[in-house]
Design a protein around this motif. Sequence first.
Motif, PDB file in Angstrom:
ATOM      1  N   ILE A   1      37.873  -2.067  23.705  1.00  0.00           N
ATOM      2  CA  ILE A   1      38.192  -1.261  22.442  1.00  0.00           C
ATOM      3  C   ILE A   1      36.775  -0.519  21.948  1.00  0.00           C
ATOM      4  O   ILE A   1      35.995  -1.009  21.525  1.00  0.00           O
ATOM      5  CB  ILE A   1      38.461  -2.219  21.321  1.00  0.00           C
ATOM      6  CG1 ILE A   1      39.821  -3.062  21.696  1.00  0.00           C
ATOM      7  CG2 ILE A   1      38.761  -1.729  19.889  1.00  0.00           C
ATOM      8  CD1 ILE A   1      40.182  -4.138  20.818  1.00  0.00           C
TER       9      ILE A   1
ATOM     10  N   LEU B   1      40.445  -9.159  24.772  1.00  0.00           N
ATOM     11  CA  LEU B   1      39.765  -8.079  23.837  1.00  0.00           C
ATOM     12  C   LEU B   1      38.438  -8.006  23.931  1.00  0.00           C
ATOM     13  O   LEU B   1      37.758  -9.337  23.703  1.00  0.00           O
ATOM     14  CB  LEU B   1      40.457  -8.518  22.525  1.00  0.00           C
ATOM     15  CG  LEU B   1      41.596  -7.675  21.861  1.00  0.00           C
ATOM     16  CD1 LEU B   1      42.941  -8.308  22.989  1.00  0.00           C
ATOM     17  CD2 LEU B   1      42.151  -8.024  20.670  1.00  0.00           C
TER      18      LEU B   1
ATOM     19  N   THR C   1      33.846  -5.914  15.723  1.00  0.00           N
ATOM     20  CA  THR C   1      34.618  -7.131  15.377  1.00  0.00           C
ATOM     21  C   THR C   1      35.521  -7.283  14.275  1.00  0.00           C
ATOM     22  O   THR C   1      36.617  -7.441  14.190  1.00  0.00           O
ATOM     23  CB  THR C   1      33.749  -8.362  15.441  1.00  0.00           C
ATOM     24  OG1 THR C   1      32.612  -8.094  16.324  1.00  0.00           O
ATOM     25  CG2 THR C   1      34.460  -9.577  15.699  1.00  0.00           C
TER      26      THR C   1
ATOM     27  N   VAL D   1      38.760  -4.287  16.457  1.00  0.00           N
ATOM     28  CA  VAL D   1      38.937  -5.603  17.457  1.00  0.00           C
ATOM     29  C   VAL D   1      40.071  -6.346  16.489  1.00  0.00           C
ATOM     30  O   VAL D   1      40.947  -7.060  16.996  1.00  0.00           O
ATOM     31  CB  VAL D   1      37.743  -6.220  17.746  1.00  0.00           C
ATOM     32  CG1 VAL D   1      37.975  -7.922  18.346  1.00  0.00           C
ATOM     33  CG2 VAL D   1      36.877  -5.463  18.796  1.00  0.00           C
TER      34      VAL D   1
ATOM     35  N   VAL E   1      39.893 -13.154  22.350  1.00  0.00           N
ATOM     36  CA  VAL E   1      38.866 -12.300  21.871  1.00  0.00           C
ATOM     37  C   VAL E   1      37.686 -13.015  22.548  1.00  0.00           C
ATOM     38  O   VAL E   1      37.195 -14.009  22.315  1.00  0.00           O
ATOM     39  CB  VAL E   1      38.817 -12.282  20.386  1.00  0.00           C
ATOM     40  CG1 VAL E   1      37.570 -11.580  19.937  1.00  0.00           C
ATOM     41  CG2 VAL E   1      39.898 -11.838  19.542  1.00  0.00           C
TER      42      VAL E   1
ATOM     43  N   VAL F   1      32.113  -8.874  21.996  1.00  0.00           N
ATOM     44  CA  VAL F   1      32.495  -8.208  21.144  1.00  0.00           C
ATOM     45  C   VAL F   1      31.193  -8.158  19.869  1.00  0.00           C
ATOM     46  O   VAL F   1      30.492  -9.050  19.780  1.00  0.00           O
ATOM     47  CB  VAL F   1      33.884  -8.704  20.098  1.00  0.00           C
ATOM     48  CG1 VAL F   1      34.942  -8.390  21.027  1.00  0.00           C
ATOM     49  CG2 VAL F   1      33.617 -10.238  19.636  1.00  0.00           C
TER      50      VAL F   1
END
Length: 200
Positions: free
Chosen positions: A14, A129, A134, A138, A154, A159
Amino acid sequence: MKIGFGERPALLVIDVINAFTNPQLMLGANLDDEIEAMKPLLDAAHASDLPVIFSTVIYDDADLKDAGIWAFKQKGVVTLRGDSDNVKVDPRLDFRKTDSLLVKKYASCFFGTDLVARLVSQRIDTLILVGCTTSGCVRASAVDAVQNGFRPMVVREAVGDRSAAAHEQSLFDLNAKYADVVSLAETLDYLASFTSHSPS
């Protein structure tokens, strides 16, 4: 309670674009450690021919009309014009021609995009992810993932956020309500099972 990994994963990277990974830019932060954590995940996904989707945010209208009301709230969107290198994937990541690029206008990778159709057509049930931020894109993507019937995983080490406090609070909240916050090690172990089944 954990959701748990499913049977058909895709890796969603992402917004790991120059606008967010260059600390000198309005929306940027130092994500060196997070990018290093993403590299083995990309290697594992590529080794098993698993779907890898990178997202970016691009605004093409000269007056930022395609950013809508968000442009009033977030002035940093001026750094996300389509004719800028800022919207390109950070060159430290192995972005291959066989990977997909998802262009979005807002926080969630699902909002206003064809992501659901892409995932359904490949019978994906699990989204791994990674990326940034974050507390923003995300989080929004993880919430939309579970709302659309996918298992959001996640990866904690992969992240990042401009705010350490927002990062930690978002991980706590996501893990409590919407997603599994998983370690890099357990995610790599999960992906290794697909590598072992792929042709040599």
